[in-house]
Write a protein that holds these residues in place. Structure first.
Motif, PDB file in Angstrom:
ATOM      1  N   ARG A 138       0.931  -1.184  -0.014  1.00 32.42           N
ATOM      2  CA  ARG A 138      -0.079   0.085  -0.056  1.00 32.42           C
ATOM      3  C   ARG A 138       0.951   1.121  -0.156  1.00 32.42           C
ATOM      4  NH1 ARG A 138      -3.341  -2.827  -1.476  1.00 32.42           N
ATOM      5  NH2 ARG A 138      -5.070  -3.498  -0.296  1.00 32.42           N
ATOM      6  N   GLU A 149      -1.103   7.388  -6.954  1.00 36.35           N
ATOM      7  CA  GLU A 149      -0.803   8.480  -6.211  1.00 36.35           C
ATOM      8  C   GLU A 149       0.214   9.366  -6.748  1.00 36.35           C
ATOM      9  OE1 GLU A 149      -1.667   9.044  -2.860  1.00 36.35           O
ATOM     10  OE2 GLU A 149      -3.465   7.528  -3.408  1.00 36.35           O
ATOM     11  N   HIS A 169      -7.669   2.839  -7.011  1.00 38.34           N
ATOM     12  CA  HIS A 169      -6.183   3.102  -7.611  1.00 38.34           C
ATOM     13  C   HIS A 169      -6.195   2.245  -8.858  1.00 38.34           C
ATOM     14  CE1 HIS A 169      -5.354   4.451  -3.591  1.00 38.34           C
ATOM     15  NE2 HIS A 169      -4.375   5.202  -4.098  1.00 38.34           N
ATOM     16  N   PRO A 212       5.767  10.030   1.035  1.00 43.49           N
ATOM     17  CA  PRO A 212       4.992   8.971   0.775  1.00 43.49           C
ATOM     18  C   PRO A 212       4.934   8.173   2.431  1.00 43.49           C
ATOM     19  CG  PRO A 212       7.227   8.330   0.447  1.00 43.49           C
ATOM     20  CD  PRO A 212       7.198   9.983   0.591  1.00 43.49           C
ATOM     21  N   ARG A 213       3.804   7.560   2.487  1.00 44.96           N
ATOM     22  CA  ARG A 213       3.669   6.371   3.552  1.00 44.96           C
ATOM     23  C   ARG A 213       3.340   5.195   2.907  1.00 44.96           C
ATOM     24  NH1 ARG A 213      -1.373   6.248   6.447  1.00 44.96           N
ATOM     25  NH2 ARG A 213      -2.879   7.748   5.228  1.00 44.96           N
ATOM     26  N   TYR A 214       3.580   3.958   3.564  1.00 41.02           N
ATOM     27  CA  TYR A 214       3.223   2.925   3.119  1.00 41.02           C
ATOM     28  C   TYR A 214       2.902   1.710   4.087  1.00 41.02           C
ATOM     29  CZ  TYR A 214       8.451   2.362   4.044  1.00 41.02           C
ATOM     30  OH  TYR A 214       9.531   2.298   4.574  1.00 41.02           O
ATOM     31  N   ASP A 226       1.343  12.298   0.108  1.00 37.92           N
ATOM     32  CA  ASP A 226       0.512  13.726   0.516  1.00 37.92           C
ATOM     33  C   ASP A 226       0.649  14.419  -0.913  1.00 37.92           C
ATOM     34  OD1 ASP A 226       0.586  16.556   1.346  1.00 37.92           O
ATOM     35  OD2 ASP A 226       0.321  15.517   3.512  1.00 37.92           O
ATOM     36  N   GLU A 239      -0.391   1.270  -6.940  1.00 39.71           N
ATOM     37  CA  GLU A 239      -0.908   2.344  -5.991  1.00 39.71           C
ATOM     38  C   GLU A 239       0.149   3.441  -5.941  1.00 39.71           C
ATOM     39  OE1 GLU A 239      -2.298   1.324  -1.856  1.00 39.71           O
ATOM     40  OE2 GLU A 239      -3.687  -0.030  -2.645  1.00 39.71           O
ATOM     41  N   ARG A 288       0.586   5.641  -0.139  1.00 35.39           N
ATOM     42  CA  ARG A 288      -0.170   6.866  -0.246  1.00 35.39           C
ATOM     43  C   ARG A 288       1.021   8.393  -0.273  1.00 35.39           C
ATOM     44  NH1 ARG A 288      -3.161   3.688  -0.682  1.00 35.39           N
ATOM     45  NH2 ARG A 288      -5.150   3.150   0.038  1.00 35.39           N
ATOM     46  N   ASP A 290      -6.313  -2.119  -4.451  1.00 34.15           N
ATOM     47  CA  ASP A 290      -7.271  -1.066  -3.975  1.00 34.15           C
ATOM     48  C   ASP A 290      -8.062  -0.892  -5.503  1.00 34.15           C
ATOM     49  OD1 ASP A 290      -8.387   0.833  -1.980  1.00 34.15           O
ATOM     50  OD2 ASP A 290      -8.060   1.962  -3.852  1.00 34.15           O
ATOM     51  N   TRP A 313       0.977   1.834   9.037  1.00 41.96           N
ATOM     52  CA  TRP A 313       1.601   2.418   8.012  1.00 41.96           C
ATOM     53  C   TRP A 313       3.005   2.810   8.555  1.00 41.96           C
ATOM     54  CZ3 TRP A 313      -0.191   3.489   3.390  1.00 41.96           C
ATOM     55  CH2 TRP A 313      -1.575   3.169   3.023  1.00 41.96           C
TER      56      TRP A 313
END
Length: 669
Positions: free
Chosen positions: A423, A472, A564, A433-435, A427, A468, A425, A561, A443
């Motif tokens: 996963r 993103e 996505h 990023p974060r994952y 910002d 994803e 995302r 997802d 996360w």
């Protein structure tokens, strides 16, 4: 003597029978779905019923517990050995009619009890056993009336169960005399399709099990099921040992072509793996693999042929001719599988040269042929298998998506395993990023993440993580609609780094360093464009501009997802609440075929009616492919997705070139 009226719920069947007729006997004569293995001897406890108490004006019946005979010694013996019955229950074989009565048959006493499938909104699947157990008492041999043990067994089955002309293979006959004498002339026999004995045990044997197997190119999954209840008793999976002969199916076909006897090697490898799985799952529940009475198999066409020992060479090139395309069944012993001596293996039908029995399993599981709305079902893998249509018409094709969706050809890519980023995302303001990684619910920016992944580490990024990440990146303006990583964004974030003549986006620093490179984006674009082009070909052929429902199947489909996936342009626009994942739908289809005899006839008929479309010879495939290279697409609209995200997507050229991609999507509001 009176003839009491008996009404059975929920079936609604009714009839009059002589006083003293057992509830079980009345149920059988009316065709009521009431289970029994022991044949009415009060041993198995499967015929439990509830006696109605009160007035039933619509039925014209006053029912009470004393309208059947009193609790008796046989029921007392059963309770002493098995424990008490639920309140208000009786054994149907012991409760006998005295007066008019209403009898309720609870779900757990029904032979064809319902098991709700994963997609309960489509339909439920009634269990209709292919193999059923029958307990019989056989008269002993008599010098004055000579007859064989088997003839006397046949007589007992006809007298006690109404089963005529039962046959038995040599494998079962070899067990007959020993079983009869060990069981003191009582045995339990497993009978397939009410015709053939496939198992035999001394005395009462209450559980029959079967195995549903999904042979994938990468993994083999097996589910051990109770054939009467449908319960999954144990599941397990192993890597397909054929991988050592080639990562993908076509490389395995090449191995067969280049190495005389290579097909035998590949066949032996997959059968041995399945044999090991059979031993493993039965051992887990205290059984032996020779307790397995029936097995079903789904697989892609090449795995299908290699499992059956058929040469897959013709599937390596046009016109991709299958040896067989219909369903096939054979004895497990013929495939060197250590199942019950009389067990059969049933293999679901293939649809076309590159659309296999695994897709037939998905169709059976998800049931697009039952719905009025137009559904799109996609099993995403190295080769995407696509089905489109409804109850009026179904079309199918395959599209060569390549290994990128499974982490192949990706710079930091790997298969979905503990430690892989699944996963991502980003910002849109800070571009940070974060994952999440497989094996942890945290996360990467949450407290305790480093401790949570200390065992697995962060080892790479799998297909769902790559998709994803790229989706993103598009939303954050880091790549253009043409898929170009925008180097100008380096002024906003040090995570945009030069990579030769192109740029990449850094997701994780440290070791290993994980980034999405320009080549990674291209690999995903090529794969998603091939899949989307296949979908559009089917939509064109069907004559629709949009679909009503989308289901992503397979291991990859269950982890991605769906939002996505649509942002990437993997699938066409659709209402997001009508887009979902089906998990291992092929394996579910194998379980349905294992547990429901009619489902086999059903899927065989459906597959014969599916129209096959060969993408390789369709002139419009290339045009659809080029348009689908843009993210999400060069020209196709995505109104539902844009409304859900509050964005308007910019359109790319679709050729994957050009650097004028600094234009960002516009947010609404």
């Amino acid at each position: 003597m009176t003839n009491p009226l008996v009404f059975f719920a929920p079936s609604g069947k009714r009839g009059r029978f002589p006083e003293g007729t057992s509830v079980l006997e009345a149920a059988r004569k009316l065709g009521v779905d009431l289970d029994s293995v022991c044949g009415g001897r009060g041993i198995c406890g499967r015929c439990q019923v509830e006696v109605g108490d009160g007035k039933f004006p619509k039925l014209g019946i006053v029912s009470a517990p004393d309208h059947v005979t009193e609790w008796n010694a046989v029921e007392e013996r059963y309770v002493s050995k098995r424990g008490p019955l639920a309140e208000g229950r009786r054994l149907g074989c012991q409760a006998k009619l005295c007066s008019d009565v209403v009898i309720d048959v609870p779900p757990d006493s029904q032979v064809h009890r319902q098991v709700v499938r994963k997609s309960a909104a489509i339909r439920d699947i009634a269990i209709e056993p292919v193999v059923a157990l029958h307990y019989v008492e056989v008269r002993e041999p008599d010098m004055h009336e000579p007859s064989s043990d088997f003839r006397r067994l046949q007589e007992a089955l006809e007298q006690q169960w109404g089963l005529k002309d039962i046959t038995a293979p040599l494998e079962s006959l070899r067990l007959l005399q020993w079983s009869l004498r060990q069981g003191l002339w009582s045995v339990t026999v497993a009978i397939r399709h009410k015709r053939e004995i496939v198992g035999i045990w001394p005395g009462l044997h209450e559980q029959g099990v079967g195995l549903a197997v999904d042979i994938g190119s990468t993994t083999i999954a097996a589910h051990l099921c109770d054939l009467a209840s449908g319960e999954v008793l144990a599941s397990s999976g192993v890597m397909n040992p054929q991988i050592r002969f080639g990562e993908d199916v076509m490389s395995r076909v090449s191995y067969v072509m280049m190495n005389p006897g290579g097909d035998v090697e590949l066949t032996t490898a997959v059968r041995e793996a399945i044999a090991e799985l059979a031993v493993s799952v039965t051992k887990e529940v205290g059984l032996n693999s020779n307790d397995i009475l029936e097995m079903t198999v789904v697989a892609n066409p090449i795995m299908h042929h290699l499992f059956l020992g058929l040469d897959p060479t013709e599937l390596g090139g046009a016109p991709f001719a299958l040896t067989i395309d219909g369903a096939y069944q054979t004895r497990a012993a013929h495939l060197n599988l250590p199942l019950s001596s009389g067990a059969y293996v049933y293999v679901l039908p293939c649809i076309a040269g590159h659309v296999g029995a695994d897709t037939a399993g998905v169709v059976l599981s998800e049931g697009p042929y039952l719905r009025p709305e137009v559904s799109l079902v996609v099993d995403v893998g190295t080769n995407a298998e696509i089905v489109l249509g409804n109850r009026e018409r179904l079309l199918a094709c395959s599209s060569p998506t390549g290994p990128a969706f499974e982490g192949g050809q990706i710079s930091s890519g790997q298969r979905a395993a503990p430690g892989a980023i699944e996963r991502v995302r980003i910002d849109p303001v800070t571009l940070e990023p974060r994952y999440k990684v497989i094996g942890s619910d945290l996360w990467s920016d949450e407290p305790g993440f480093d401790k949570a992944v200390i065992r697995t580490g962060v080892t790479g990024i799998c297909g769902s993580g790559v998709i994803e990440a790229i989706a993103e990146m598009l939303l954050a303006g880091l790549i253009t609609p043409d898929g170009v990583v925008d180097g100008a964004m380096a002024t906003r974030s040090p995570r945009i780094e030069e990579d030769g003549r192109t740029f990449k986006y850094l997701i994780r620093e440290g070791e290993p360093r994980i980034a999405i490179t320009q080549n990674d984006v291209r690999a995903i674009q090529l794969g998603k464009a091939a899949l989307y082009a296949g979908v559009r070909l089917l939509m064109d052929r069907y004559g629709v501009a949009a679909v009503d429902r989308i289901t992503l199947a397979g291991a990859f489909g269950s982890h991605i997802d769906v939002k996505h996936a649509m942002i990437l342009g993997l699938v066409p626009d659709c209402e997001l609440d009508k887009v979902g994942s089906a998990g291992n739908a092929a394996g579910t289809g194998a379980r349905i075929a294992l547990l429901n005899a009619s489902a086999r006839t059903e899927i065989e008929d459906v597959v014969r009616r599916i129209e096959k479309v060969e993408t390789a010879i369709e002139p419009s495939f290339q045009a659809h492919f080029v348009g689908a290279m843009a993210i999400p697409h060069k020209s196709d609209p995505f109104p539902h997705l844009e409304a859900a995200l509050g964005v308007t997507f910019k359109r790319g050229s679709g050729d994957g070139e050009g650097g004028g991609g600094r234009e960002r999507r516009r947010r609404r509001g």
